[in-house]
Design a protein around this motif. Structure first.
Motif, PDB file in Angstrom:
ATOM      1  N   GLU A 268      -2.609 -34.091  89.115  1.00 33.77           N
ATOM      2  CA  GLU A 268      -2.142 -33.543  90.386  1.00 33.77           C
ATOM      3  C   GLU A 268      -2.797 -34.316  91.530  1.00 33.77           C
ATOM      4  OE1 GLU A 268       0.056 -31.392  91.832  1.00 33.77           O
ATOM      5  OE2 GLU A 268      -0.931 -32.041  93.675  1.00 33.77           O
TER       6      GLU A 268
ATOM      7  N   ASN B  98       2.862 -31.761 100.678  1.00 32.21           N
ATOM      8  CA  ASN B  98       3.344 -31.957  99.309  1.00 32.21           C
ATOM      9  C   ASN B  98       4.385 -33.075  99.339  1.00 32.21           C
ATOM     10  OD1 ASN B  98       4.645 -31.868  96.851  1.00 32.21           O
ATOM     11  ND2 ASN B  98       5.124 -29.676  96.922  1.00 32.21           N
TER      12      ASN B  98
ATOM     13  N   VAL C  99      10.844 -21.076  92.395  1.00 35.42           N
ATOM     14  CA  VAL C  99       9.712 -20.959  91.472  1.00 35.42           C
ATOM     15  C   VAL C  99      10.192 -20.186  90.240  1.00 35.42           C
ATOM     16  CG1 VAL C  99       7.359 -20.056  91.200  1.00 35.42           C
ATOM     17  CG2 VAL C  99       8.064 -21.086  93.367  1.00 35.42           C
TER      18      VAL C  99
ATOM     19  N   ASN D  10      -3.018 -33.494  94.698  1.00 29.77           N
ATOM     20  CA  ASN D  10      -3.788 -32.648  95.607  1.00 29.77           C
ATOM     21  C   ASN D  10      -5.051 -32.128  94.922  1.00 29.77           C
ATOM     22  OD1 ASN D  10      -4.273 -30.151  97.447  1.00 29.77           O
ATOM     23  ND2 ASN D  10      -2.599 -31.303  98.381  1.00 29.77           N
TER      24      ASN D  10
ATOM     25  N   VAL E 207       8.371 -15.364  98.107  1.00 32.31           N
ATOM     26  CA  VAL E 207       9.078 -14.224  97.517  1.00 32.31           C
ATOM     27  C   VAL E 207       9.696 -14.686  96.191  1.00 32.31           C
ATOM     28  CG1 VAL E 207      10.837 -12.458  97.908  1.00 32.31           C
ATOM     29  CG2 VAL E 207       9.531 -13.365  99.832  1.00 32.31           C
TER      30      VAL E 207
HETATM   31  C1  LIG Z   1       8.703 -23.713 102.937  1.00 32.67           C
HETATM   32  C2  LIG Z   1       9.158 -23.403 101.535  1.00 32.67           C
HETATM   33  C3  LIG Z   1       9.500 -22.102 101.207  1.00 32.67           C
HETATM   34  C4  LIG Z   1       9.933 -21.791  99.915  1.00 32.67           C
HETATM   35  N1  LIG Z   1      10.172 -20.489  99.588  1.00 32.67           N
HETATM   36  C5  LIG Z   1      10.451 -20.157  98.298  1.00 32.67           C
HETATM   37  C6  LIG Z   1      10.450 -18.804  97.898  1.00 32.67           C
HETATM   38  O1  LIG Z   1      10.149 -17.894  98.685  1.00 32.67           O
HETATM   39  N2  LIG Z   1      10.771 -18.532  96.582  1.00 32.67           N
HETATM   40  C7  LIG Z   1      11.038 -19.527  95.678  1.00 32.67           C
HETATM   41  O2  LIG Z   1      11.327 -19.229  94.502  1.00 32.67           O
HETATM   42  N3  LIG Z   1      10.991 -20.831  96.039  1.00 32.67           N
HETATM   43  C8  LIG Z   1      10.684 -21.171  97.316  1.00 32.67           C
HETATM   44  N4  LIG Z   1      10.549 -22.483  97.666  1.00 32.67           N
HETATM   45  C9  LIG Z   1      10.909 -23.547  96.688  1.00 32.67           C
HETATM   46  C10 LIG Z   1       9.835 -23.749  95.630  1.00 32.67           C
HETATM   47  O3  LIG Z   1       8.549 -23.655  96.169  1.00 32.67           O
HETATM   48  C11 LIG Z   1      10.009 -25.119  94.970  1.00 32.67           C
HETATM   49  O4  LIG Z   1      11.361 -25.271  94.561  1.00 32.67           O
HETATM   50  C12 LIG Z   1       9.114 -25.275  93.761  1.00 32.67           C
HETATM   51  O5  LIG Z   1       7.753 -25.212  94.134  1.00 32.67           O
HETATM   52  C13 LIG Z   1       9.394 -26.610  93.073  1.00 32.67           C
HETATM   53  O6  LIG Z   1       8.475 -26.765  92.026  1.00 32.67           O
HETATM   54  P1  LIG Z   1       8.184 -28.202  91.394  1.00 32.67           P
HETATM   55  O7  LIG Z   1       7.167 -27.997  90.340  1.00 32.67           O
HETATM   56  O8  LIG Z   1       9.472 -28.833  91.036  1.00 32.67           O
HETATM   57  O9  LIG Z   1       7.594 -29.097  92.586  1.00 32.67           O
HETATM   58  P2  LIG Z   1       6.426 -28.861  93.612  1.00 32.67           P
HETATM   59  O10 LIG Z   1       6.102 -27.434  93.752  1.00 32.67           O
HETATM   60  O11 LIG Z   1       6.840 -29.594  94.834  1.00 32.67           O
HETATM   61  O12 LIG Z   1       5.169 -29.593  92.955  1.00 32.67           O
HETATM   62  C14 LIG Z   1       5.085 -30.995  92.830  1.00 32.67           C
HETATM   63  C15 LIG Z   1       3.629 -31.380  92.675  1.00 32.67           C
HETATM   64  O13 LIG Z   1       3.535 -32.780  92.387  1.00 32.67           O
HETATM   65  C16 LIG Z   1       2.424 -33.308  93.094  1.00 32.67           C
HETATM   66  N5  LIG Z   1       2.624 -34.737  93.253  1.00 32.67           N
HETATM   67  C17 LIG Z   1       3.552 -35.357  94.028  1.00 32.67           C
HETATM   68  N6  LIG Z   1       3.443 -36.690  93.898  1.00 32.67           N
HETATM   69  C18 LIG Z   1       2.431 -36.921  93.017  1.00 32.67           C
HETATM   70  C19 LIG Z   1       1.855 -38.106  92.465  1.00 32.67           C
HETATM   71  N7  LIG Z   1       2.335 -39.320  92.766  1.00 32.67           N
HETATM   72  N8  LIG Z   1       0.811 -37.984  91.608  1.00 32.67           N
HETATM   73  C20 LIG Z   1       0.342 -36.754  91.252  1.00 32.67           C
HETATM   74  N9  LIG Z   1       0.870 -35.591  91.757  1.00 32.67           N
HETATM   75  C21 LIG Z   1       1.897 -35.687  92.608  1.00 32.67           C
HETATM   76  C22 LIG Z   1       2.454 -32.549  94.411  1.00 32.67           C
HETATM   77  O14 LIG Z   1       1.197 -32.614  95.065  1.00 32.67           O
HETATM   78  C23 LIG Z   1       2.803 -31.144  93.934  1.00 32.67           C
HETATM   79  O15 LIG Z   1       1.654 -30.412  93.605  1.00 32.67           O
HETATM   80  C24 LIG Z   1      10.063 -22.818  98.937  1.00 32.67           C
HETATM   81  C25 LIG Z   1       9.685 -24.132  99.265  1.00 32.67           C
HETATM   82  C26 LIG Z   1       9.217 -24.416 100.539  1.00 32.67           C
HETATM   83  C27 LIG Z   1       8.751 -25.812 100.850  1.00 32.67           C
END
Ligand SMILES: Cc1cc2nc3c(=O)[nH]c(=O)nc-3n(C[C@H](O)[C@H](O)[C@H](O)COP(=O)(O)OP(=O)(O)OC[C@H]3O[C@@H](n4cnc5c(N)ncnc54)[C@H](O)[C@@H]3O)c2cc1C
Length: 473
Positions: free
Chosen positions: A34, A407, A454, A36, A61
């Motif tokens: 990760e 992010n 999520v 971060n 939520v």
């Molecule tokens: C403002 C906002 C509000 C939202 N509200 C909701 C909600 O209320 N309910 C809901 O269900 N969803 C919500 N979402 C959507 C949801 O949060 C995302 O769809 C979900 O977190 C996506 O998960 P993921 O694991 O695909 O990616 P992410 O959660 O984006 O995680 C990706 C990770 O990869 C890491 N990363 C990136 N590049 C690298 C690299 N090169 N090397 C190592 N690590 C790296 C990042 O730091 C991050 O930790 C919201 C999103 C945002 C931005």
């Protein structure tokens, strides 16, 4: 020297953690990197404003988590995760001081809808009944349906544009606006094909599981996933930004919890030119403009019913919500943006000091927009809750660029890992979905089906693709 591993996951967002858990459950040795210092991606919480106020930086939520087949099979309670379900899932206030509520009961929800009561019941009863059959199908890649009748019934409505659907299905302007509020979570213009699907899924979840919030904040979802992964023998290394495949130790496969743009930077020329071309053409969607407030008291809603739900949709009428979302797709912002609000501290006293409150809100803006929406968002709050501004103790403002700094997956501020348009919904980022032309490289982020939220289902499906192909299970 670190221990040898079978698989590496890059990115500890909910999908990266879900992928790692599925691989570890199958006995694979997994390491997650990760960038971060804190895990969770867009599922993190922090004191963004004042000491003692815990804010959800991004997601807040969680109907998708509680309704997700992946989460259902985990016992995250053991790792301290507890969901709180407010009395209502959603509140939708109107200018006349009234509001509609999405209740767990279809009957009770319908009772508020006047001439639409029967139509509402007829629409949602079968969907709620079929949800356990529909969920694995809808929260995954395009496949031949296991339950064709249930899927056809859903699909015939879901494929339609929400603007057309609400006008033909509901007679009352208020019902149309209420449903449009859920559709607008899609970050799509309501006249786009397939937008009805978002309203149907989110309202159905409201009836099946509610729209809950995690006690203590969304970070607790990520921390519980990480604790579960560690209990299965998985390893998480934070503070490491992966920039090239050379940064990774040899292993059977690598799963990227990243969006196409970042994947191209890391794997780039190892992919055939045609695949690079497809990833380059992948379309990102609109962005969010996010604000968190520390408040001196609860939001003074004119419609007191709004205190029954953690989520409040501010947009008034269908016409206003539709105009707001359409403008964003045309590269503009209206003066009255559709605003999504969450008020977790009303139901979870751990979020703020006694008598004080946190408030979370965002509106959609064009990708990479630099327009400051603070005043317009606060005007919308003031419109439905006169006196709101006088309760502000502090605010944290995150325009698209700041979200991306927080992010790297939030490209241009896009919160869904790519536009959820009908041609990018089930076959994202390419028709290969989780796989790539390189046998040992997979994608597990929200840039794969079923997209943003999520729910961990992108990670779940990517891990199973890897188990099938790289481990010849
Ligand atoms: C403002 C906002 C509000 C939202 N509200 C909701 C909600 O209320 N309910 C809901 O269900 N969803 C919500 N979402 C959507 C949801 O949060 C995302 O769809 C979900 O977190 C996506 O998960 P993921 O694991 O695909 O990616 P992410 O959660 O984006 O995680 C990706 C990770 O990869 C890491 N990363 C990136 N590049 C690298 C690299 N090169 N090397 C190592 N690590 C790296 C990042 O730091 C991050 O930790 C919201 C999103 C945002 C931005």
């Amino acid at each position: 020297m670190s221990k040898p591993v079978d698989a590496i996951v890059v990115g500890a967002g909910p999908n990266g953690l879900a992928a790692a858990i599925e691989l570890a459950k199958s006995g694979k040795r997994v390491r997650v990197y990760e960038a971060n210092d804190v895990i969770g991606g867009s599922a993190r919480s922090k004191e963004l404003t004042l000491p003692g106020f815990t804010h959800d930086i991004c997601s807040a939520v969680h109907p998708l988590a509680v309704g997700s087949p992946f989460f259902k099979n985990l016992s995250l309670k053991e790792y301290g995760l507890e969901f709180i379900n407010p009395p209502a899932a959603v509140a939708h206030p109107f200018d006349d001081g009234s509001a509609l509520l999405l209740h767990r009961s279809i009957e009770q929800t319908g009772e508020q809808l006047g001439a639409d009561a029967r139509a509402y019941k007829r629409l949602f009863e079968p969907l709620v009944h079929d949800w356990q059959l529909l969920a694995p199908q809808l929260l995954g890649p395009l496949r031949v349906p296991n339950h064709p009748f249930a899927m056809t019934r859903f699909g015939l409505n879901a494929i339609r544009s929400a603007s057309g659907f609400v006008k033909s299905r509901f007679k009352e302007e208020r019902t149309r606006a209420f449903f449009a509020g859920a559709v607008a979570h899609s970050c799509l213009s309501l006249d786009q094909l397939g937008t009805t699907a978002f309203g149907l899924v989110l309202f159905t979840l409201g009836h099946v599981v509610g729209w809950p919030i995690p006690r203590g904040g969304t970070q607790n979802i990520s921390d519980a996933l990480a604790a579960h992964l560690k209990a299965l023998g998985g390893e998480i290394v934070t503070g490491v930004l992966i920039q090239s495949l050379n940064d990774l130790a040899p292993c059977r496969c690598v799963l990227f919890d990243l969006t196409p743009q970042q994947l191209l930077r890391i794997v780039g020329s190892r992919f055939p030119a045609s695949f690079q071309n497809k990833l380059t053409k992948y379309r990102y969607g609109p962005a969010a403009f996010k604000i968190d407030w520390a408040l001196d008291g609860a939001v003074p809603w004119r419609a007191v019913e709004c205190t029954e739900a953690a989520t409040v949709h501010l947009g008034g009428s269908l016409a206003e919500i539709a105009a707001s979302e359409k403008a964003v797709w045309e590269g503009k912002c209206t003066d009255k943006p559709y605003v999504l609000v969450a008020q977790p501290s009303l139901f979870d006293s751990s979020r703020a000091p006694q008598g004080k409150h946190t408030l979370w809100a965002y509106c959609h803006v064009p990708n990479n927009s630099t327009i400051d929406m603070t005043e317009r968002i606060e005007n919308q709050l003031e419109r439905f809750a006169p006196g709101f501004r006088s309760r502000i103790l502090a605010r944290s403002v995150m325009p698209p660029a700041q979200l991306e700094l927080h992010n790297a997956n939030l490209v241009g501020g896009d919160i869904n890992g790519g536009a959820a348009t009908i041609n990018q919904l089930f076959t994202r980022p390419t028709f290969r979905t989780y796989s790539t032309p390189l046998a040992d490289i997979y994608i597990c982020s929200s840039s794969t089906p079923p997209g943003g939220g999520v729910h961990g289902m992108c990670g779940y499906h990517a891990a199973h693709a890897a188990l099938r192909k790289s481990f010849a299970r």
